[in-house]
Enzyme design. Structure first.
Site, PDB file in Angstrom:
ATOM      1  N   LEU A 271       0.826  -1.197   0.000  1.00  0.00           N
ATOM      2  CA  LEU A 271       0.000   0.000   0.000  1.00  0.00           C
ATOM      3  C   LEU A 271       0.869   1.260   0.000  1.00  0.00           C
ATOM      4  O   LEU A 271       2.025   1.219   0.428  1.00  0.00           O
ATOM      5  CB  LEU A 271      -0.929  -0.015   1.215  1.00  0.00           C
ATOM      6  CG  LEU A 271      -1.914  -1.203   1.250  1.00  0.00           C
ATOM      7  CD1 LEU A 271      -2.613  -1.288   2.599  1.00  0.00           C
ATOM      8  CD2 LEU A 271      -2.928  -1.084   0.127  1.00  0.00           C
TER       9      LEU A 271
ATOM     10  N   LYS B 143      14.549   0.368   6.030  1.00  0.00           N
ATOM     11  CA  LYS B 143      14.152   0.755   4.673  1.00  0.00           C
ATOM     12  C   LYS B 143      14.328   2.257   4.452  1.00  0.00           C
ATOM     13  O   LYS B 143      14.783   2.701   3.382  1.00  0.00           O
ATOM     14  CB  LYS B 143      12.699   0.355   4.415  1.00  0.00           C
ATOM     15  CG  LYS B 143      12.162   0.746   3.027  1.00  0.00           C
ATOM     16  CD  LYS B 143      12.971   0.101   1.905  1.00  0.00           C
ATOM     17  CE  LYS B 143      12.518   0.549   0.516  1.00  0.00           C
ATOM     18  NZ  LYS B 143      11.168   0.127   0.170  1.00  0.00           N
TER      19      LYS B 143
END
Length: 293
Positions: free
Chosen positions: A69, A176
């Protein structure tokens, strides 16, 4: 008796989610898919994924849920919107594998609330782009418990060539953001290095070969520049808007932790200030170094 296939539901069938769903279906999982776009659901169906008309249908039937998403708010909205349905799924521990580039605090909160219901949540953002998603060769950086990771490992190993457990909930998101902050910086610095080479009369292809044989190399210089920048293709599949979001989240994390990152501050300013590039443009355009005609 025929083998009962593990059911995995993929929520979000964009360039990454579609590839992951396709890979899971190819590797023998009963794969369900949902996207707001009927066209994306049809593309998934053509790849062996079973499209679902609602997220609720997908959640009800799945042992594992893979999220792909755009934002942390989207992730939170999907979980909270189906909290009662997850609460009713007793006797089976459902594991959510959130591959979105999300926010550490959101992941920690959702993991805590789901744990109270007997379910698990792994923040597991990925690197490798659409090609890696479609080939099952992603790199996944994972935050969450060892126990949930063990349960989810067959699904994760189907999608990722490298799965790195970084630490508890939120750790995958932090890793990340660190990775993408560096990639954003490398895109700019490599482009500026080649611009300097051209200005000084050196062939940029030759200069890039030197960089990639020496200490200045990065994955950006080794893969992205030869494939998408030097060729003027600029179609890596990762948008300016997504990289701007990730750089913004990295800056937000730095501000909240008190980390002093003067170079990262400048990188963030360059990405947000590049008004000539739209969010829909490919992020590799930030590395363009050739003079415009």
């Amino acid at each position: 008796m025929p083998e009962v296939k593990t059911t995995v539901g993929v929520i979000g069938l964009g360039s990454m989610g579609l590839g992951m769903a396709q890979t899971l279906a190819t590797k023998g999982f009963r794969t369900l898919g949902f996207d707001l776009s009927a066209d994306r659901r049809k593309l998934a169906e053509d790849e062996g994924v079973l499209p679902q008309s609602t997220i609720a249908d997908l959640v009800a039937a799945s042992a594992f849920l893979v999220f792909s998403l755009p934002t942390a708010q989207d992730v939170r909205s999907v979980v909270e919107g189906h909290f009662d349905l997850l609460k009713a799924k007793t006797g089976q521990r459902v594991i959510i594998i959130d591959t979105s580039t999300s926010e550490p605090d959101v992941s920690r909160d959702l993991a805590k609330r789901l744990e109270a219901l007997g379910h698990g949540f792994l923040d597991a953002p990925v690197s490798g782009g659409p090609a890696g998603a479609a080939s099952g060769k992603l790199t996944m950086m994972i935050g969450g418990s060892e126990e949930d990771l063990a349960l989810a490992r067959p699904v994760i190993e189907a999608m990722a060539a490298k799965a790195l457990h970084v630490g508890p909930s939120g750790a995958g998101n932090v890793a990340k953001l660190v990775n993408n902050l560096l990639a954003a910086a490398h895109m700019i610095t490599t482009g500026e290095g080649l611009k300097l080479a051209v200005a000084a009369g050196i062939d940029p292809e030759a200069a890039l070969r030197v960089v990639n044989a020496a200490s200045g190399k990065s994955m950006i210089s080794e893969v992205h520049f030869p494939t998408w920048v030097m060729s003027d293709r600029f179609d890596s599949g990762f948008s300016m808007g997504l990289m701007r979001k990730d750089v913004r989240l990295a800056k937000k994390l730095a501000d909240s932790t008190g980390a002093q990152l003067p170079l990262a501050e400048q990188v963030a300013n360059l990405w947000t200030g590049s008004t000539e590039l739209a969010d829909s443009d490919d992020f590799t355009r930030m590395g363009a170094f050739k003079a415009k005609n």
